[in-house]
Design an enzyme around this catalytic site. Structure first.
Site, PDB file in Angstrom:
ATOM      1  CG  ASP A 273      -2.144   0.862   0.989  1.00 51.22           C
ATOM      2  OD1 ASP A 273      -2.259   1.774   0.128  1.00 51.22           O
ATOM      3  OD2 ASP A 273      -3.393   0.782   1.841  1.00 51.22           O
ATOM      4  CB  ALA A 274       3.075   2.307  -2.579  1.00 49.79           C
ATOM      5  CE  LYS A 275      -4.179   4.839  -0.200  1.00 54.38           C
ATOM      6  NZ  LYS A 275      -3.559   4.013   0.930  1.00 54.38           N
ATOM      7  NE  ARG A 276       6.382   5.391  -3.045  1.00 55.88           N
ATOM      8  CZ  ARG A 276       6.195   5.023  -1.579  1.00 55.88           C
ATOM      9  NH1 ARG A 276       5.011   5.282  -1.072  1.00 55.88           N
ATOM     10  NH2 ARG A 276       7.115   4.665  -0.783  1.00 55.88           N
TER      11      ARG A 276
END
Lengths: 332, 332
Positions: free
Chosen positions: A139-142
């Site tokens: 869960d990086a939401k890059r």
């Protein structure tokens, strides 16, 4: 030095559907370790975590060497001790919840704040989740311009060639992405994921109260912004169950029917269950794409289940994960 | 253990304006190290980098210990060698460009792909930039739900309390943010930044071709989405020169006049100069808020300046940074 040519890989949608069927679960346990709220773990678990960190660093004597060099109260010694405690906690949480889950979702922020030790703990947590039979969703939401997105994709999904050899990435099975920068910023992630049989989950509508500020803005064409993002996700995905998924906040369940219309083959990652206020029952429309079409994420509601009951945190976590699993499975 | 109460801090806008005036520069050197395109550095620079990494790890014997434990070709030994080379490159780049610059902007993706060693290299690069008199802008483009945003803010701007002591964060002077998740997702960063005299730069309109896909979507109220983001940025900032800045892609200079109308006190971080196709002269409207109102970012155009001329990379980088500095300074 270049990376070896990969063998043909099974598409992510097929892998996900097979995993959900095999484990009879759509539950994703979120791994969001708070150093101030770690489970008490048995001494042998702490010792195991300490040994794993030292071994991963390639040097059994790291801890005494660090203390000798910089003092036990110095920031890096603190970080090492905190890393041991966080790793022990995360492993215990995974061991407790895994039997009822199909995937683990480590939230990268909670590892990055551990400093240099954080990435190593993250790698070891991902290894532990895989050993427990779970897919790993980073869960990086890059989200960044294409050249930078390619570097993030190397870090999370691929690997990085150097003249000294190849640096492996995290090897995640999927990663969460922010679509604000547009198609060309998503492409390096989608390409890297596809090459490795991995997937991506793109933010379409999140579950925080402030999400309405931007996601819900009405466009000139009449629909809210999130519907345009949903259309983009549907367009990018390939496969019977698509390899480009959507993060669709479960605190607005009335949106789920419309989301499924716009993204008929897209797996949904549904946060917001439990501590964030959503309920599993409201998610039924997600499963119109099949059982693997809706992955139900729960973090604090599993990790903190023991606080409500006063019981053993691992037993309570296992019970809550199993309750979620049975409820979701009965809906699809 | 809690963090000590901070002393009163100078607001970021004041710090930024003072730094621009003192250094007579609005140039931000981007630090985007590509392990495949590192500068050749003198052997003593490589030795210095190796010693710094080993000392930061608190153990002089790390490298031989790693090789003995896992073999010189094992991933972690590879990562250590690559980290040494990247650190030496980044330090040389900073030394070359710093005299013409006011800030350094490390792009986090390019460090994260180095694995566990990456965060340590990033910390050492930030230390080196500060020692060279530069502000540090962590180009992270983070954006997440509030509880996770708070963890990222601890990692980049604040610190993390644990029962073993406090883990310091990166100590950045500013961080780039993605506003898609709305006000409440930006708030933890803004609060943490303000507490530390730091700032944030929020994406308003990026410079990649695909940025038009979402940023330029016309809203029902008539304006494109990016104008709404600009209004949000203007609302959040405090100070004569605001402590909430905007990332405003310089490949659409016709937007800059409108951006300045919507954000009269906002510092602009202007990417896209040089390798991405923008020109410094087109940026004049940004400087209507004063010289510190427009920070001109250049990454590859500085780092790769020697490739065009065939000369020494450090001399070419210094020359290009000084050329950009003089051009931008003459506009304001």
């Amino acid at each position: 030095v270049t990376a070896p040519t990969p063998a043909p890989v099974q598409p992510f949608g097929d892998r996900l559907a097979a995993a959900v069927a095999a484990r009879e679960s759509q539950i994703v346990v979120g791994i969001d370790p708070d150093p101030a709220r770690l489970w008490p773990v048995a001494p042998e678990r702490a010792d195991d975590a300490r040994a794993a960190l030292a071994a991963a660093l390639g040097v059994e004597i790291l801890e005494p060497a660090v203390e000798a060099a910089v003092g036990a109260d110095a920031p890096r010694a603190v970080a090492f001790e905190a890393a041991v405690a966080v790793l022990a906690h995360c492993r215990a949480l995974i061991d407790a919840a895994a039997p009822a889950c199909v995937a683990a979702k480590p939230q990268l922020a909670f590892f990055e704040r551990l400093g240099t030790a954080g990435r190593l703990v993250l790698e070891l947590v991902c290894e532990h989740a895989r050993a427990a039979g779970l897919l790993v969703i980073a869960d990086a939401k890059r989200g960044d311009v294409p050249s930078t997105a390619a570097a993030y994709a190397q870090s999370l999904l691929g690997s990085t060639a150097t003249r000294f050899g190849v640096i492996p990435g995290l090897g995640a099975d999927a990663v969460t992405l922010n679509p604000l920068l547009g198609r060309d910023a998503l492409a390096p992630f989608v390409d890297a994921a596809r090459e490795h049989g991995a997937g991506v989950f793109v933010l379409v509508r999140t579950s925080n109260p402030g999400a309405a500020d931007v996601f819900d803005l009405p466009l000139a064409t009449g629909e809210p912004l999130w519907e345009r993002l949903a259309a983009l996700v549907a367009e990018l995905g390939e496969g019977e169950l698509a390899d480009v998924g959507a993060v669709t906040g479960a605190t607005v369940p009335e949106h789920l029917v419309r989301m499924r219309e716009l993204m008929p083959r897209t797996p949904f990652l549904l946060p917001g269950v439990g501590a964030q206020g959503g309920s599993v029952e409201a998610l039924a429309p997600a499963f119109a794409a099949g059982r693997a079409g809706g992955l139900v994420t729960a973090s604090r509601s599993i990790a903190d289940a023991g606080e409500a009951t006063g019981g053993d945190p691992a037993e309570a976590a296992r019970g809550e994960a199993e309750r979620l699993r049975a409820t979701a499975w009965s809906l699809a």
